[in-house]
Design an enzyme around this catalytic site. Sequence first.
Site, PDB file in Angstrom:
ATOM      1  N   GLU A  61      -7.561  30.326  43.133  1.00  0.00           N
ATOM      2  CA  GLU A  61      -7.708  31.695  42.600  1.00  0.00           C
ATOM      3  C   GLU A  61      -8.386  31.605  41.233  1.00  0.00           C
ATOM      4  N   ASP A 109     -10.081  41.936  52.638  1.00  0.00           N
ATOM      5  CA  ASP A 109     -11.315  42.701  52.439  1.00  0.00           C
ATOM      6  C   ASP A 109     -12.571  41.864  52.697  1.00  0.00           C
ATOM      7  N   GLY A 164     -16.708  60.598  46.314  1.00  0.00           N
ATOM      8  CA  GLY A 164     -15.530  61.331  46.764  1.00  0.00           C
ATOM      9  C   GLY A 164     -14.772  60.610  47.851  1.00  0.00           C
ATOM     10  N   SER A 214      -3.634  39.741  48.226  1.00  0.00           N
ATOM     11  CA  SER A 214      -2.651  40.049  49.271  1.00  0.00           C
ATOM     12  C   SER A 214      -2.833  39.141  50.486  1.00  0.00           C
ATOM     13  N   TYR A 230       5.005  36.028  42.379  1.00  0.00           N
ATOM     14  CA  TYR A 230       4.100  35.365  43.328  1.00  0.00           C
ATOM     15  C   TYR A 230       3.969  33.881  42.984  1.00  0.00           C
ATOM     16  N   HIS A 238      16.136  71.141  57.522  1.00  0.00           N
ATOM     17  CA  HIS A 238      15.706  72.344  56.819  1.00  0.00           C
ATOM     18  C   HIS A 238      16.252  72.277  55.404  1.00  0.00           C
ATOM     19  N   THR A 242      -4.340  46.845  51.937  1.00  0.00           N
ATOM     20  CA  THR A 242      -3.391  45.773  51.673  1.00  0.00           C
ATOM     21  C   THR A 242      -2.532  45.381  52.876  1.00  0.00           C
TER      22      THR A 242
HETATM   23  C1  LIG Z   1      25.377  75.710  49.597  1.00  0.00           C
HETATM   24  C2  LIG Z   1      24.881  75.543  51.003  1.00  0.00           C
HETATM   25  C3  LIG Z   1      23.792  74.742  51.243  1.00  0.00           C
HETATM   26  C4  LIG Z   1      23.299  74.572  52.527  1.00  0.00           C
HETATM   27  N1  LIG Z   1      22.224  73.781  52.722  1.00  0.00           N
HETATM   28  C5  LIG Z   1      21.731  73.611  53.968  1.00  0.00           C
HETATM   29  C6  LIG Z   1      20.572  72.832  54.189  1.00  0.00           C
HETATM   30  O1  LIG Z   1      19.971  72.284  53.250  1.00  0.00           O
HETATM   31  N2  LIG Z   1      20.093  72.697  55.461  1.00  0.00           N
HETATM   32  C7  LIG Z   1      20.725  73.298  56.519  1.00  0.00           C
HETATM   33  O2  LIG Z   1      20.242  73.152  57.636  1.00  0.00           O
HETATM   34  N3  LIG Z   1      21.839  74.030  56.342  1.00  0.00           N
HETATM   35  C8  LIG Z   1      22.350  74.210  55.098  1.00  0.00           C
HETATM   36  N4  LIG Z   1      23.464  74.985  54.917  1.00  0.00           N
HETATM   37  C9  LIG Z   1      24.101  75.573  56.099  1.00  0.00           C
HETATM   38  C10 LIG Z   1      23.338  76.810  56.569  1.00  0.00           C
HETATM   39  O3  LIG Z   1      23.209  77.689  55.467  1.00  0.00           O
HETATM   40  C11 LIG Z   1      24.053  77.461  57.725  1.00  0.00           C
HETATM   41  O4  LIG Z   1      24.210  76.540  58.778  1.00  0.00           O
HETATM   42  C12 LIG Z   1      23.280  78.652  58.274  1.00  0.00           C
HETATM   43  O5  LIG Z   1      23.006  79.573  57.259  1.00  0.00           O
HETATM   44  C13 LIG Z   1      24.083  79.316  59.399  1.00  0.00           C
HETATM   45  O6  LIG Z   1      23.406  80.463  59.810  1.00  0.00           O
HETATM   46  P1  LIG Z   1      24.210  81.616  60.572  1.00  0.00           P
HETATM   47  O7  LIG Z   1      23.180  82.613  60.955  1.00  0.00           O
HETATM   48  O8  LIG Z   1      25.071  81.027  61.600  1.00  0.00           O
HETATM   49  O9  LIG Z   1      25.195  82.217  59.483  1.00  0.00           O
HETATM   50  P2  LIG Z   1      24.906  82.950  58.105  1.00  0.00           P
HETATM   51  O10 LIG Z   1      23.618  82.578  57.566  1.00  0.00           O
HETATM   52  O11 LIG Z   1      26.108  82.727  57.261  1.00  0.00           O
HETATM   53  O12 LIG Z   1      24.803  84.485  58.511  1.00  0.00           O
HETATM   54  C14 LIG Z   1      25.909  85.206  58.956  1.00  0.00           C
HETATM   55  C15 LIG Z   1      25.723  86.644  58.533  1.00  0.00           C
HETATM   56  O13 LIG Z   1      26.674  87.432  59.190  1.00  0.00           O
HETATM   57  C16 LIG Z   1      27.122  88.444  58.324  1.00  0.00           C
HETATM   58  N5  LIG Z   1      28.449  88.860  58.819  1.00  0.00           N
HETATM   59  C17 LIG Z   1      29.542  88.089  58.938  1.00  0.00           C
HETATM   60  N6  LIG Z   1      30.550  88.813  59.465  1.00  0.00           N
HETATM   61  C18 LIG Z   1      30.074  90.059  59.683  1.00  0.00           C
HETATM   62  C19 LIG Z   1      30.616  91.237  60.210  1.00  0.00           C
HETATM   63  N7  LIG Z   1      31.887  91.276  60.646  1.00  0.00           N
HETATM   64  N8  LIG Z   1      29.837  92.338  60.298  1.00  0.00           N
HETATM   65  C20 LIG Z   1      28.549  92.309  59.878  1.00  0.00           C
HETATM   66  N9  LIG Z   1      27.990  91.214  59.369  1.00  0.00           N
HETATM   67  C21 LIG Z   1      28.736  90.102  59.279  1.00  0.00           C
HETATM   68  C22 LIG Z   1      27.166  87.774  56.980  1.00  0.00           C
HETATM   69  O14 LIG Z   1      27.070  88.716  55.938  1.00  0.00           O
HETATM   70  C23 LIG Z   1      25.930  86.866  57.062  1.00  0.00           C
HETATM   71  O15 LIG Z   1      24.792  87.483  56.501  1.00  0.00           O
HETATM   72  C24 LIG Z   1      23.951  75.206  53.620  1.00  0.00           C
HETATM   73  C25 LIG Z   1      25.069  76.014  53.391  1.00  0.00           C
HETATM   74  C26 LIG Z   1      25.526  76.191  52.094  1.00  0.00           C
HETATM   75  C27 LIG Z   1      26.706  77.065  51.868  1.00  0.00           C
HETATM   76  C1  LIG Z   2      -8.393  51.264  42.787  1.00  0.00           C
HETATM   77  C2  LIG Z   2      -7.943  50.717  44.109  1.00  0.00           C
HETATM   78  C3  LIG Z   2      -6.860  51.298  44.733  1.00  0.00           C
HETATM   79  C4  LIG Z   2      -6.422  50.820  45.960  1.00  0.00           C
HETATM   80  N1  LIG Z   2      -5.335  51.417  46.540  1.00  0.00           N
HETATM   81  C5  LIG Z   2      -4.880  50.957  47.740  1.00  0.00           C
HETATM   82  C6  LIG Z   2      -3.730  51.529  48.342  1.00  0.00           C
HETATM   83  O1  LIG Z   2      -3.115  52.449  47.798  1.00  0.00           O
HETATM   84  N2  LIG Z   2      -3.301  51.038  49.527  1.00  0.00           N
HETATM   85  C7  LIG Z   2      -3.952  50.003  50.149  1.00  0.00           C
HETATM   86  O2  LIG Z   2      -3.507  49.564  51.214  1.00  0.00           O
HETATM   87  N3  LIG Z   2      -5.064  49.440  49.598  1.00  0.00           N
HETATM   88  C8  LIG Z   2      -5.535  49.894  48.411  1.00  0.00           C
HETATM   89  N4  LIG Z   2      -6.643  49.288  47.836  1.00  0.00           N
HETATM   90  C9  LIG Z   2      -7.309  48.210  48.581  1.00  0.00           C
HETATM   91  C10 LIG Z   2      -6.537  46.903  48.409  1.00  0.00           C
HETATM   92  O3  LIG Z   2      -6.368  46.655  47.033  1.00  0.00           O
HETATM   93  C11 LIG Z   2      -7.284  45.772  49.096  1.00  0.00           C
HETATM   94  O4  LIG Z   2      -7.473  46.077  50.440  1.00  0.00           O
HETATM   95  C12 LIG Z   2      -6.514  44.454  49.004  1.00  0.00           C
HETATM   96  O5  LIG Z   2      -6.204  44.137  47.667  1.00  0.00           O
HETATM   97  C13 LIG Z   2      -7.333  43.345  49.647  1.00  0.00           C
HETATM   98  O6  LIG Z   2      -6.670  42.133  49.472  1.00  0.00           O
HETATM   99  P1  LIG Z   2      -7.486  40.755  49.551  1.00  0.00           P
HETATM  100  O7  LIG Z   2      -6.451  39.704  49.445  1.00  0.00           O
HETATM  101  O8  LIG Z   2      -8.369  40.801  50.707  1.00  0.00           O
HETATM  102  O9  LIG Z   2      -8.429  40.782  48.270  1.00  0.00           O
HETATM  103  P2  LIG Z   2      -8.108  40.789  46.746  1.00  0.00           P
HETATM  104  O10 LIG Z   2      -6.780  41.371  46.483  1.00  0.00           O
HETATM  105  O11 LIG Z   2      -9.264  41.407  46.076  1.00  0.00           O
HETATM  106  O12 LIG Z   2      -7.995  39.277  46.363  1.00  0.00           O
HETATM  107  C14 LIG Z   2      -9.107  38.427  46.350  1.00  0.00           C
HETATM  108  C15 LIG Z   2      -8.885  37.372  45.301  1.00  0.00           C
HETATM  109  O13 LIG Z   2      -9.859  36.371  45.476  1.00  0.00           O
HETATM  110  C16 LIG Z   2     -10.278  35.912  44.214  1.00  0.00           C
HETATM  111  N5  LIG Z   2     -11.602  35.306  44.389  1.00  0.00           N
HETATM  112  C17 LIG Z   2     -12.723  35.937  44.836  1.00  0.00           C
HETATM  113  N6  LIG Z   2     -13.725  35.054  44.927  1.00  0.00           N
HETATM  114  C18 LIG Z   2     -13.231  33.849  44.524  1.00  0.00           C
HETATM  115  C19 LIG Z   2     -13.798  32.569  44.410  1.00  0.00           C
HETATM  116  N7  LIG Z   2     -15.057  32.333  44.721  1.00  0.00           N
HETATM  117  N8  LIG Z   2     -13.015  31.571  43.964  1.00  0.00           N
HETATM  118  C20 LIG Z   2     -11.728  31.795  43.641  1.00  0.00           C
HETATM  119  N9  LIG Z   2     -11.148  32.981  43.748  1.00  0.00           N
HETATM  120  C21 LIG Z   2     -11.896  34.001  44.183  1.00  0.00           C
HETATM  121  C22 LIG Z   2     -10.272  37.152  43.350  1.00  0.00           C
HETATM  122  O14 LIG Z   2     -10.144  36.836  41.985  1.00  0.00           O
HETATM  123  C23 LIG Z   2      -9.061  37.906  43.895  1.00  0.00           C
HETATM  124  O15 LIG Z   2      -7.897  37.636  43.145  1.00  0.00           O
HETATM  125  C24 LIG Z   2      -7.086  49.735  46.588  1.00  0.00           C
HETATM  126  C25 LIG Z   2      -8.187  49.157  45.955  1.00  0.00           C
HETATM  127  C26 LIG Z   2      -8.606  49.618  44.731  1.00  0.00           C
HETATM  128  C27 LIG Z   2      -9.763  48.988  44.074  1.00  0.00           C
END
Ligand SMILES: Cc1cc2nc3c(=O)[nH]c(=O)nc-3n(C[C@H](O)[C@H](O)[C@H](O)COP(=O)(O)OP(=O)(O)OC[C@H]3O[C@@H](n4cnc5c(N)ncnc54)[C@H](O)[C@@H]3O)c2cc1C
Ligand SMILES: Cc1cc2nc3c(=O)[nH]c(=O)nc-3n(C[C@H](O)[C@H](O)[C@H](O)COP(=O)(O)OP(=O)(O)OC[C@H]3O[C@@H](n4cnc5c(N)ncnc54)[C@H](O)[C@@H]3O)c2cc1C
Lengths: 431, 431
Positions: free
Chosen positions: A27, A294, A167, A7, A91, A420, A302
């Site tokens: 390399e 490294d 670990g 890298s 690369y 939400h 990386t």
């Molecule tokens: C399919 C679907 C997916 C949705 N997904 C999302 C989402 O992912 N994220 C998000 O933020 N929002 C989502 N929404 C919108 C969200 O559900 C509403 O914005 C939210 O529930 C509004 O809350 P409220 O308390 O204003 O109304 P409501 O939750 O509709 O509550 C109104 C309550 O008033 C009661 N009520 C109505 N009139 C009377 C009455 N005259 N007398 C007594 N009780 C009455 C009803 O029975 C109801 O229980 C989704 C809506 C739908 C339909």
């Molecule tokens: C299992 C594992 C998981 C990892 N997961 C992550 C992750 O999720 N996120 C993250 O950010 N980092 C992660 N890392 C760390 C990351 O891989 C290293 O920080 C990164 O690759 C370092 O890059 P570098 O170029 O310094 O070294 P390297 O990628 O090791 O490259 C060094 C190169 O130099 C060459 N070399 C060495 N000596 C010589 C020489 N004398 N002559 C010619 N060539 C030579 C080697 O062959 C090698 O190809 C992980 C590492 C391991 C082992």
Amino acid sequence: MVIGGGSAGISCATRASSLGAKVCLIERKNLGGTCVNRGCVPKKLMWEAGRVWKDARELETVGIAPNLGPFDLQALKTRISDKIEAIRESYASSLEDAGVTVLRADAELLDDKQVRVKGRILSAKNIVLATGGSPILLDIPGKDLLSTSRDVFEWTEIPKSLLVIGGGYIGCEFASIFRALGSDVCIVDAGDRLLEQFDEVAVGHAQDILTARGIKVRLSVEPTSLSKTAGKITVEFDSGPAEAVTHVLCAVGRSPNIDELGPVTESMERAENGALKVTDRLETSASGIYAIGDAADRLPLTPVATRDGEALADILFGEGARLVDLDLVSSATFLYPPIAQVGETESGTAFDGITTPLPSGVLSAETIEVYGKINSDSATGQLKGAVLIGHSAADEIAWIASCLAAGGRSEDLTKATAVHPTLAEEVVGRR
Amino acid sequence: MVIGGGSAGISCATRASSLGAKVCLIERKNLGGTCVNRGCVPKKLMWEAGRVWKDARELETVGIAPNLGPFDLQALKTRISDKIEAIRESYASSLEDAGVTVLRADAELLDDKQVRVKGRILSAKNIVLATGGSPILLDIPGKDLLSTSRDVFEWTEIPKSLLVIGGGYIGCEFASIFRALGSDVCIVDAGDRLLEQFDEVAVGHAQDILTARGIKVRLSVEPTSLSKTAGKITVEFDSGPAEAVTHVLCAVGRSPNIDELGPVTESMERAENGALKVTDRLETSASGIYAIGDAADRLPLTPVATRDGEALADILFGEGARLVDLDLVSSATFLYPPIAQVGETESGTAFDGITTPLPSGVLSAETIEVYGKINSDSATGQLKGAVLIGHSAADEIAWIASCLAAGGRSEDLTKATAVHPTLAEEVVGRR
Ligand SMILES: Cc1cc2nc3c(=O)[nH]c(=O)nc-3n(C[C@H](O)[C@H](O)[C@H](O)COP(=O)(O)OP(=O)(O)OC[C@H]3O[C@@H](n4cnc5c(N)ncnc54)[C@H](O)[C@@H]3O)c2cc1C
Ligand SMILES: Cc1cc2nc3c(=O)[nH]c(=O)nc-3n(C[C@H](O)[C@H](O)[C@H](O)COP(=O)(O)OP(=O)(O)OC[C@H]3O[C@@H](n4cnc5c(N)ncnc54)[C@H](O)[C@@H]3O)c2cc1C
């Protein structure tokens, strides 16, 4: 001259060339380095496949998808290899398009201007070490029975039983992935907690999730030896019972690839883990020799490698550059669900809470609880850091990092309104 | 006196009671209203089940999960009903704990102090209308053959073929869900685009995704009649061929439940869609009568209903309150993957891009492309809005809303670093 085509090396070489420099990249193995060939990319693809399979098996358990059939690891591996091959090729052609000369060979550093490649000596004004790192192997009897994160991708079957030693994030990720694919999994760690780089309270919750998913966790134990009998590997520990498993993954850390560059590196200043110390121009203690990725004492991730690589090119051949701000780097561990973190989470005023994701317990038999914490300065309310456990945490954390960069305050989170139903609404829009 | 026990009514009643008010809540049907019983909650659970099933079927197509077996809609419905029942019960007991008197009956509004419930007249100093809304039915021949979003949750089988009339968020969501569960799906809309509330360019990409997933989209057509023959419903249009399907969902919009409250509402000021106009104290044009949730001319979304409900209680019985800032409300449509948006996306300097999620084309045969746009002020760089299409978009958008609230600038996104591999890194950390 860039040594290493991972890298860091690729991004530095490409950018330098686009700025007009004459660039050679050496390399020894595959373009893309660790991330593409045996790190982030295959790991994330296995994680995604594991996620789908885990979710589907949860539907199976509650009777919604009553009869799932098998999982074909070999088919998954083939598709991942094809993807990796495609990235390598892209690369290769983008380096070619950029006019970078790519040599496929081992490089040995001779001094601050010269490198030996296949017996020839090449010289350049600037040398960039981008050699990455390698898994550390435990040095205990039977160590040949250990697999590392490199070997995992070669496994031909889903382990019946897997012991993960270590670990950290790599250990916890593979433990989660193979558990999702059906392995019996145990993680052991010498320390008294998992995921040392992450917030302690959050990691406590993450550990509960691992346990709820059926992963055994043993802390404060060290393996002392391995032996093979009757198709199983027996691992002994300094305390507690032995474990007999089909596979053992050693994930005790990574060490920068510096020593192999030759004796010249011995005099260069190193950090505790062996990485090269660098200045704010990414220069090592040997002037004219730079280090990125490294190999450098930055953060072994990386995006840091990539962005520092570009920054170095800008420093050497462009108009200068700001390095990655390490305080604003998001990091994640891909558990089910992921844990992700940015900034400082352990001192200040924390707003935190546990919650149950809507589908949990409905589309699954077990319920799991997730967690989030937003930390801010007690006096000013300025956001300091956050840690999240949740299905979207690894993406969300980047935007929290952006809020930190923007100097956001905790009251800004109450002004905004979340969608939400989501997990984000547990924090954003709350008073 | 709160009329309506949905998101808005419950939150207002609970808060008012905790502030010391004597509160009566009247609900004619089920506590939880639309969101819990026939909206967000069952919809999101079906969406999650559909997501798992779609992902698993993609693994099946590429041979990784070669033999999936059936999907049991009845089992899913039972689990969802149990969840809804549990939420209703928790509302009932938290209202009881808060000391709110709950009457189960229809309410008729008599004047600004009096309500008729089961023939009795009750009076209160403040009356809050929180009556929500209902699906609008098309008035065309054969309209009895139409289902609405209420009926969808009662369907006993996955439609073999489904025609969705109306390309708003509810129509597009059910189209996606039933497509994921195996239905043949067609969406028709009278207008020339889907998802009118969302950014036009982004919706273009969303429509490509719907199409790639096998959903047929027909724009600028209006249904003129329905008829039933041989177990199928034939729908005729003002132009183009008829469609013959097993199920027809009418999702052409929702209308506030106001008229049923009685003739007294006739003189109250209404918005174009029939919702009650309210002041910044949530008071209607009839003084002493307040409106919240879908009954009010705000945004018909649960978090707005909930937060405005609390705000109204604070205004009447507490220390006043700031209403939800509608410019900072995130909204989403749960497609596969979701589209989510906040703020102003169509004027300013946009940073946008299309990308392919890592698993797409690897863990699926088809590749789909996702999209993101961040909009900022051309002069100052101040963030103005964003739209994202991606698996985590509905969660991420809340944090982008927080960045807007914090006055973030586009440069703040470049200072932060995202996790690799995620979709967020296509924007955060990019220069
Ligand atoms: C399919 C679907 C997916 C949705 N997904 C999302 C989402 O992912 N994220 C998000 O933020 N929002 C989502 N929404 C919108 C969200 O559900 C509403 O914005 C939210 O529930 C509004 O809350 P409220 O308390 O204003 O109304 P409501 O939750 O509709 O509550 C109104 C309550 O008033 C009661 N009520 C109505 N009139 C009377 C009455 N005259 N007398 C007594 N009780 C009455 C009803 O029975 C109801 O229980 C989704 C809506 C739908 C339909
Ligand atoms: C299992 C594992 C998981 C990892 N997961 C992550 C992750 O999720 N996120 C993250 O950010 N980092 C992660 N890392 C760390 C990351 O891989 C290293 O920080 C990164 O690759 C370092 O890059 P570098 O170029 O310094 O070294 P390297 O990628 O090791 O490259 C060094 C190169 O130099 C060459 N070399 C060495 N000596 C010589 C020489 N004398 N002559 C010619 N060539 C030579 C080697 O062959 C090698 O190809 C992980 C590492 C391991 C082992």
